[in-house]
Write a protein that holds these residues in place. Sequence first.
Motif, PDB file in Angstrom:
ATOM      1  N   ASP A   1       1.718  -9.007 -30.517  1.00 19.13           N
ATOM      2  CA  ASP A   1       1.076  -8.132 -29.537  1.00 19.13           C
ATOM      3  C   ASP A   1       0.252  -8.968 -28.564  1.00 19.13           C
ATOM      4  N   GLU A   2       0.789  -9.146 -27.371  1.00 12.90           N
ATOM      5  CA  GLU A   2       0.150  -9.926 -26.306  1.00 12.90           C
ATOM      6  C   GLU A   2      -0.280 -11.326 -26.750  1.00 12.90           C
TER       7      GLU A   2
ATOM      8  N   THR B   1       1.152  -0.866 -27.992  1.00 14.78           N
ATOM      9  CA  THR B   1       0.503  -1.174 -29.267  1.00 14.78           C
ATOM     10  C   THR B   1       0.692  -0.029 -30.259  1.00 14.78           C
TER      11      THR B   1
ATOM     12  N   GLN C   1      -3.292  -7.355 -31.191  1.00 13.95           N
ATOM     13  CA  GLN C   1      -3.684  -7.583 -29.804  1.00 13.95           C
ATOM     14  C   GLN C   1      -5.058  -8.238 -29.722  1.00 13.95           C
TER      15      GLN C   1
END
Lengths: 278, 343
Positions: A189-190, A56, A98
């Motif tokens: 992000d994820e 991240t 995220q």
Amino acid sequence: MAGVADAPGTLSAGPLLDVQDLHLDFGGIKAVDGLSFSAHDGDILSVIGPNGAGKTSAFNCITGFYKPTGGKVLVEGNDITGARPSAIAARGVSRTFQNLRLFGELTVLDNVRAGMHMRMKQNAFDALLHTPRFRRSERQATEEANHWLDFVGLRGDRGGPARNLPYGEQRRVEIARALALGPRLLLLDEPAAGLNHGEKLELLDLLRRISALGTALVLIEHDMGLVMQVSRRIVVLNFGKQIADGTPEEVRRNPAVLEAYLGKDEESHADETEVPHD
Amino acid sequence: MTWNRKKAPTSADTPRARVLNRLLGERRLGWIGLAVALLAPFVDASNYSLSVLTSAALFVMLAVGLNIVVGYCGLLDLGYAAFFAIGAYVSGVLATTYGWSLLATVPVVLAAAVLAGVIIGGPTLRLRSDYLAIVTLGFGEIIRITANNLDITGGPSGIYGIPGLELFGLDLSSPVAFYYAVVVIVALAVVGAARLGRSRMGRAWRFIREDEDAAEAMGIHTYKLKLAAYIAGAVWGGLAGILFGAQLSAISPQSFTFLWSALILLAVVLGGMGSTPGVVLGAVFVSVLPELLRDAADYRFFVFGVLLIVVMIFRPQGLWPSQASERTPARRPEVQKEDAWQA
Ligand SMILES: Nc1ncnc2c1ncn2[C@@H]1O[C@H](COP(=O)(O)OP(=O)(O)O)[C@@H](O)[C@H]1O
Ligand SMILES: [Mg+2]
């Protein structure tokens, strides 16, 4: 470090995204410690690594939220290191977060309209006088917002506050918002975090459709099944250091990766995740 | 990070409230509000009521102006009366010392308000939003103290003999005519602020209020847009200041104490931050209620305070909270066939 053969089919001169020896220190912690990779048009690249590996942080450096303490980030050959996030977004780099960062109190449609901010052709006077230009740009924005919500397959209410949607739906809205920017490069992000099996399958399909639009994708993801299926290349981080960069096959066999993930003895579990075995 | 980010679930979410809001619609509400304002003098046209009504209308203009800053953009401004003072003093000085008509002072007031907005907002809006509250609080006091000490502003005794409003040869200085002129101008100010709020820029302000980082990630230059909100607020405040001077014909530093800034902010919060009908209602409430409570004599501000607390307990989001709702055409989202994957 880098230096793996480029993805096939890229004839353009330079890479779309070029990260060169990126460093980021937080006091004593080296969150990112020499990361280099590049992404080309149409690429799907994954960045993986254990929690706290610096994934991240690397995204935040690329998109301008953190100022790297060393190294460079180039977008289409332009040095954007340390530029403000909105300036980097203006170069066609879009992202998700995220932990969902929707505008919760605003409508789902408004959330997606955020992505069109830079492209909407209206000024304060158009808004005050409701000129034809204003009406036209509002109509177009609504149409386009609906288009992207269709694209990500949103089923819930679009006219209500985004926070009222279930979690999986909110994730879709965040991707729709990022797509509405019309990015050449999309950093996720994820995206699969917190999704159930069915939703993950839909995400896989969505990622492929995004790629088919010609948008390069870079994703941070923990779900190995998804990563192995969708990625053309994988970059592996551990303690801020880049320990591997290669095709899914290469990374799967890389001893350093297996060690980072599993410790030395348990190599065989590398891909035992919730993968759809089709 | 922003002071008003977390919101409790409210009654605005109930289906009934949503239907009500949609039924009424902001535009229809606006017409109703305007009709009430236009008809009010027919109920009671004494000079006293006209002055209360005029003050209420001006207060509405101030509240919708501050609402751009606080409600739309989420910036806490504790010195909003400063812009009001700048408008009143700039036009007052030009009108009395130099004999300008009030209309002619408008461009100068606009320029002064924008300049003040840039000077105060420029450096502070780069910092975390908490700093703005402190700096604006100081700014409000500085403007008042400056007016108290300058010769051109008449020092502590202020400026006398500000002329009444005259527009295009039409004398609007009688209380009734002035009231109607103010209502028309304030109505335009309310519609203007609401329209800005529903535009590309207004949405960007709300994005910033909701999540500044996410707004930046969408290519929104948050600093420039915050400055734009602050300047817009300054313009609304400055213009209201011109009318304030015209109404009272005399202004002094005591007219622009912190209490004013606090009351305007109160109107915004009480009505419902970011909501045009709410803020208008809040402004009328805050400006008219103390007058209605005159019978309570010495207790009227006590009663006023108690009523405010009661409202905030029962309606923490304000009297008429803003709420995200837009009509969407009935559509069938393409249903993805999960079976296709399992096959
Ligand atoms: N804002 C910050 N301040 C201090 N340390 C941070 C900050 N952000 C991340 N870190 C640290 O940097 C390291 C990498 O974190 P992160 O990039 O979030 O990892 P990942 O996304 O790979 O899980 C961790 O040790 C984390 O504690
Ligand atoms: Mg992370």
